[in-house]
Scaffold this motif. Structure first.
Motif, PDB file in Angstrom:
ATOM      1  N   GLU A  62      44.114  48.174  43.659  1.00 14.61           N
ATOM      2  CA  GLU A  62      43.511  47.870  44.960  1.00 14.61           C
ATOM      3  C   GLU A  62      42.445  46.775  44.842  1.00 14.61           C
ATOM      4  OE1 GLU A  62      40.989  50.888  46.639  1.00 14.61           O
ATOM      5  OE2 GLU A  62      41.953  50.761  48.597  1.00 14.61           O
ATOM      6  N   GLU A  63      41.726  46.752  43.691  1.00 13.29           N
ATOM      7  CA  GLU A  63      40.673  45.762  43.511  1.00 13.29           C
ATOM      8  C   GLU A  63      41.248  44.350  43.556  1.00 13.29           C
ATOM      9  OE1 GLU A  63      37.262  46.261  43.214  1.00 13.29           O
ATOM     10  OE2 GLU A  63      37.206  44.072  43.372  1.00 13.29           O
ATOM     11  N   GLY A  64      42.294  44.120  42.777  1.00  9.11           N
ATOM     12  CA  GLY A  64      42.920  42.796  42.769  1.00  9.11           C
ATOM     13  C   GLY A  64      43.444  42.442  44.146  1.00  9.11           C
ATOM     14  N   THR A  97      63.944  39.974  38.134  1.00  6.93           N
ATOM     15  CA  THR A  97      62.857  39.989  37.146  1.00  6.93           C
ATOM     16  C   THR A  97      61.597  39.380  37.779  1.00  6.93           C
ATOM     17  OG1 THR A  97      63.594  37.860  36.266  1.00  6.93           O
ATOM     18  CG2 THR A  97      64.377  39.849  35.129  1.00  6.93           C
ATOM     19  N   PRO A  98      60.430  39.835  37.357  1.00  8.92           N
ATOM     20  CA  PRO A  98      59.189  39.305  37.940  1.00  8.92           C
ATOM     21  C   PRO A  98      59.036  37.816  37.634  1.00  8.92           C
ATOM     22  CG  PRO A  98      58.733  41.228  36.559  1.00  8.92           C
ATOM     23  CD  PRO A  98      60.165  40.884  36.353  1.00  8.92           C
ATOM     24  N   GLU A  99      58.615  37.069  38.635  1.00 11.72           N
ATOM     25  CA  GLU A  99      58.323  35.645  38.441  1.00 11.72           C
ATOM     26  C   GLU A  99      57.206  35.529  37.410  1.00 11.72           C
ATOM     27  OE1 GLU A  99      55.448  33.885  40.140  1.00 11.72           O
ATOM     28  OE2 GLU A  99      56.068  31.996  39.225  1.00 11.72           O
ATOM     29  N   LYS A 100      57.158  34.423  36.677  1.00 14.26           N
ATOM     30  CA  LYS A 100      56.250  34.399  35.519  1.00 14.26           C
ATOM     31  C   LYS A 100      54.774  34.486  35.885  1.00 14.26           C
ATOM     32  CE  LYS A 100      56.078  29.418  34.356  1.00 14.26           C
ATOM     33  NZ  LYS A 100      54.883  29.035  35.085  1.00 14.26           N
ATOM     34  N   ASN A 101      54.379  34.130  37.116  1.00 18.35           N
ATOM     35  CA  ASN A 101      52.971  34.239  37.521  1.00 18.35           C
ATOM     36  C   ASN A 101      52.646  35.556  38.210  1.00 18.35           C
ATOM     37  OD1 ASN A 101      52.136  31.460  36.809  1.00 18.35           O
ATOM     38  ND2 ASN A 101      53.700  30.951  38.313  1.00 18.35           N
ATOM     39  N   ASN A 102      53.617  36.470  38.262  1.00 18.46           N
ATOM     40  CA  ASN A 102      53.406  37.756  38.922  1.00 18.46           C
ATOM     41  C   ASN A 102      52.553  38.632  38.009  1.00 18.46           C
ATOM     42  OD1 ASN A 102      53.467  40.227  40.176  1.00 18.46           O
ATOM     43  ND2 ASN A 102      55.684  40.228  40.519  1.00 18.46           N
ATOM     44  N   THR A 103      51.240  38.399  38.056  1.00 20.44           N
ATOM     45  CA  THR A 103      50.325  39.158  37.199  1.00 20.44           C
ATOM     46  C   THR A 103      50.014  40.524  37.808  1.00 20.44           C
ATOM     47  OG1 THR A 103      48.474  38.042  38.276  1.00 20.44           O
ATOM     48  CG2 THR A 103      49.258  37.110  36.194  1.00 20.44           C
ATOM     49  N   ARG A 104      50.293  40.673  39.091  1.00 21.44           N
ATOM     50  CA  ARG A 104      50.039  41.969  39.737  1.00 21.44           C
ATOM     51  C   ARG A 104      50.893  43.061  39.091  1.00 21.44           C
ATOM     52  NH1 ARG A 104      51.494  45.628  43.800  1.00 21.44           N
ATOM     53  NH2 ARG A 104      49.743  46.299  45.128  1.00 21.44           N
ATOM     54  N   ASP A 129      41.667  35.636  37.395  1.00 17.45           N
ATOM     55  CA  ASP A 129      42.784  36.326  38.028  1.00 17.45           C
ATOM     56  C   ASP A 129      42.335  37.786  38.068  1.00 17.45           C
ATOM     57  OD1 ASP A 129      45.018  38.084  38.228  1.00 17.45           O
ATOM     58  OD2 ASP A 129      46.354  36.505  37.561  1.00 17.45           O
ATOM     59  N   PRO A 130      42.055  38.339  39.244  1.00 13.92           N
ATOM     60  CA  PRO A 130      41.475  39.687  39.284  1.00 13.92           C
ATOM     61  C   PRO A 130      42.420  40.766  38.793  1.00 13.92           C
ATOM     62  CG  PRO A 130      42.060  38.982  41.494  1.00 13.92           C
ATOM     63  CD  PRO A 130      42.266  37.796  40.601  1.00 13.92           C
ATOM     64  N   TYR A 131      43.733  40.525  38.888  1.00 10.49           N
ATOM     65  CA  TYR A 131      44.684  41.522  38.376  1.00 10.49           C
ATOM     66  C   TYR A 131      44.550  41.618  36.863  1.00 10.49           C
ATOM     67  CZ  TYR A 131      46.898  41.315  43.001  1.00 10.49           C
ATOM     68  OH  TYR A 131      47.136  41.363  44.350  1.00 10.49           O
ATOM     69  N   LEU A 132      44.648  40.473  36.179  1.00 18.46           N
ATOM     70  CA  LEU A 132      44.574  40.482  34.720  1.00 18.46           C
ATOM     71  C   LEU A 132      43.193  40.885  34.224  1.00 18.46           C
ATOM     72  CD1 LEU A 132      46.599  37.302  33.655  1.00 18.46           C
ATOM     73  CD2 LEU A 132      47.315  39.708  33.605  1.00 18.46           C
TER      74      LEU A 132
END
Lengths: 378, 366
Positions: free
Chosen positions: B195-197, B91-98, B325-328
């Motif tokens: 790609e931006e993030g 499962t994704p780690e909780k800070n994995n916003t990507r 956070d550029p992803y979010l």
């Protein structure tokens, strides 16, 4: 046919933000991806824009100022990069008031056939932490005598001056010479010979290069006409000038005709020759008085000097010694040209009014009624 | 013949923030040559989550899965590998916003959402802005923005970063000196979707390396110096394929109308402490209202004069702070503009000032 996209390279876009044309030179970097560095020409460089509210250039809430490339040079400090000189416009397409290049260029284009040549002698002081470079703290160096073109430990600042000279030559600026000047830490470089608008462009680019070197070395380049009061030289920007007719046999006739014309418009002409220039033009230190117009052969205390060599050969150029170091080279060259030729030129309303103009006009008026200096006979 | 060994520096985000909590370690790759290497050929790896505060319980491994690969800017014969973090159960780690952002971008690829982010920041040294006078202030803001001369500080560092990023083949479209002394900006884009993030995070990682080399810090606080000194933003320029085509101004106006509906939750994605920066002065707008204009810099959104004239292009959201956070942030701007379901507010660390923001907006009748 599939072609590799070009390797990105950097263009530094440069513009004048209006406070002056020697230190208020702004720039920012753009990565160019659509045209090859080795193939790029000026017309490939696209227009850009910047936030005018951060430089005090915006009119109201619409803050974008457009920058349009007008000249391009190799970058002096970055590999595979270009330095791109630009003009400023509002978004409606009208030039901004600081866009004096456009004003000058319109005049140069109108009278192209005269082929006006310029050589400008840019004097300046190197300063550090508010005082001239290497002057003693809280004191003065030995009086002026041994500094002008000197060699020896009395000379201050040669390294950075030579670095500036070499870098300018490397990027193709027309710097015709350099010398140490009369005051310690005062120097001069000459820009030219340039035709028309090129004089202003090469002067601005040379000043921009100096801003970069100043930044790198934590010094300042001082263009004030009279930075140190007392028996210390001020800084000028003498303008050497000729038209094609002056350079051809019999040109001396054109030179004297130009001087006669300049004697008629001098009160407004000198307004284009630098703010605070009244502090420099005292009649001492090889200057003349702004309130009269004089010219002579080989003379350095007159408004205009015609060289002995020019007088002997009957053709060539002449030197206006009135302009100060802090001139806007676009306006000064365009005004000098149009006044010499008797053409309509840039109007005084282009300029920031100066307090001393009123006193100048009064003094000139008084002197005209009782002239006590006659033009040198030729 | 065994291929020549080379180094891969695996990079991941450890969760405190996305600008300096950027971790990495080195792996010698021996089974594939550097010329043949692609991101999908690189193995998953793992690290000790208890050393970065990311672990859950006694099973402390965090798996790092390669997501993108770039030239290494400082090591010869090496690559940098950006990774996502997962728990050992997959499962994704909780800070994995990507992965949160990627899911949103992958759901609507036909939009081709393109971004350009303007990352502002201060160079700091020893806890104060680089080369500001000890126990004092430099001359007021006027001559620093795009300036040239001894009043400008930090250019060598900003240029070293710019050139290192270009060596990595990151899409850095430009760079300039900013309004405050020792404040700079670089722009990342144009990038499509995730790609931006990626490019912004990698540019920030590159800056951490440079900061380390010179004993400096890169400060991404929205308002590091109180008073008449600019804060740092990360304006986001954005467009979809429809906006870039002829008549696209309609799609832009539709997006701006959508943003007006969701602004109260949108701004929560635009950086912690952003309330300190968005005062209405220093070319900012107020977070508690949503405004837009052509060529205007005091509004939430700005549409460029050139775009308005051409009738197509992109628009600029001026609200985001430099510490986003550029992803979010990109996924949220995209989904709110298009009226799609986007990342939920519970992805974020709650902030004390949100309550005040909601109260003020209600008072203004928003």
């Amino acid at each position: 046919k599939i072609v590799m996209p070009p390797t990105p390279w950097v263009a530094e876009y440069i513009w004048l933000s209006g406070k002056n044309t020697f230190s208020d030179i702004r720039s920012k970097y753009k990565t160019v991806t659509n045209v090859d560095y080795d193939k790029v020409t000026l017309k490939d460089m696209t227009n850009w824009n910047f936030d005018g509210s951060s430089t005090g250039q915006n009119k109201g809430l619409n803050t974008e100022i457009l920058i349009k490339p007008v000249a391009m040079f190799p970058h002096p400090f970055m590999k595979r990069a270009k330095a791109v000189l630009c003009e400023c416009f509002y978004t409606d397409g009208t030039p901004t008031p600081q866009n004096t290049r456009k004003i000058a260029n319109d005049f140069f284009n109108k009278y192209k056939s005269d082929v006006p040549w310029f050589g400008l002698e840019q004097e300046y002081f190197l300063f550090k932490d508010g005082i001239p470079f290497e002057w003693p703290q809280g004191g003065f160096p030995a009086p002026q005598a041994d500094y002008y073109c000197g060699n020896g430990r009395q000379v201050c600042g040669r390294n950075i001056v030579l670095q500036h000279y070499e870098v300018c030559l490397e990027i193709g600026l027309k710097i015709s010479g350099v010398n140490a000047e009369v005051a310690p830490a005062q120097w001069e470089f000459q820009v030219g010979p340039c035709v028309g608008i090129e004089a202003g462009d090469h002067m601005i680019m040379a000043r921009w290069v100096f801003q970069k070197l100043a930044e790198q070395n934590n010094i300042d380049v001082n263009y004030e006409p009279k930075p140190i009061k007392g028996d210390w030289n001020g800084s000028g920007c003498h303008m050497n000038f000729s038209t094609e007719a002056m350079r051809l046999p019999g040109g001396m006739k054109e030179i004297t005709a130009a001087c006669e014309r300049l004697s008629k418009t001098f009160v407004d002409d000198v307004k284009f020759y630098g703010g605070d220039n009244n502090e420099r033009m005292t009649g001492h230190h090889e200057t003349s008085k702004l309130s009269e117009f004089t010219y002579g052969i080989g003379t350095r205390h007159t408004s205009v000097r015609i060289g002995n060599d020019v007088a002997a050969s009957g053709k060539g150029y002449f030197e206006d010694r009135r302009p100060a170091a802090n001139i806007d080279p676009y306006l000064a060259t365009a005004r000098f040209f149009t006044s010499s030729m008797g053409y309509p030129g840039p109007s005084v309303s282009c300029l920031e009014p100066q307090v001393w103009w009123a006193a100048l006009e009064q003094e000139a008026s008084a002197l005209r009624k009782n002239p006590n200096v006659s033009k040198a006979k030729l | 013949m065994q291929p020549e060994s080379w180094i891969a520096e695996y990079v991941w985000l450890s969760g405190k923030n996305t600008y300096n909590d950027v971790r990495s370690k080195y792996k010698t790759i021996t089974n594939i040559s550097i010329e043949q290497a692609t991101v999908d050929k690189l193995p998953e790896w793992n690290f000790d989550g208890s050393s970065t505060g990311q672990h859950r319980g006694d099973n402390t491994e965090i798996v790092i899965r390669p997501a993108a690969m770039y030239n290494h800017p400082f090591l010869q014969s090496a690559k940098v590998v950006l990774c996502e973090c997962f728990y050992p159960d997959g499962t994704p780690e909780k800070n994995n916003t990507r992965i949160v952002a990627k899911k949103i971008f992958d759901a609507h690829t036909a939009d081709e959402p393109m971004f350009g982010l303007e990352q502002e920041y201060f160079i700091y040294k020893g806890g104060a802005p680089f080369m500001w006078p000890e126990n004092g202030f430099p001359a007021p803001q006027a001559d620093y923005y795009c300036g040239n001369g001894s009043q400008v500080t930090g250019r060598e560092i900003a240029l070293e970063h710019y050139q290192a990023c270009l060596r990595m083949e990151l899409k850095i479209s430009g760079m300039n000196a900013e309004v405050a002394p020792s404040q700079w900006e670089f722009q990342v884009g144009p990038c499509v979707g995730i790609e931006e993030g990626d490019h912004l995070v990698m540019a920030r990682w590159c800056y951490q390396k440079i900061a380390e080399k010179y004993g400096l810090e890169i400060n991404y606080e929205p308002k590091p110096i109180k008073g008449d000194w600019n804060g740092s933003g990360c304006h986001m320029n954005f467009s979809t394929k429809a906006m870039r085509e002829k008549g696209g101004i309609k799609a832009i106006n539709d997006a701006v109308k959508n943003l007006e509906k969701t602004f109260l939750d949108d701004v929560k994605f635009y950086g912690g402490d952003n309330n300190q920066r968005m005062t209405g002065a220093h070319e900012t707008s107020k977070l508690s209202e949503f405004t837009s204009g052509i060529g205007t810099r005091h509004t939430s959104v700005r549409i460029g004069n050139d775009i308005a004239a051409a009738g197509q292009g992109y628009f600029e959201d001026r609200r985001p702070a430099s510490n986003i956070d550029p992803y979010l942030a990109t996924a949220r701007l995209y989904s709110s503009s298009m009226g799609y379901p986007g990342p939920a507010v519970d992805c974020l660390e709650p902030q004390a000032w949100w309550a005040e923001l909601e109260a003020e907006a209600k008072k203004n009748g928003q």
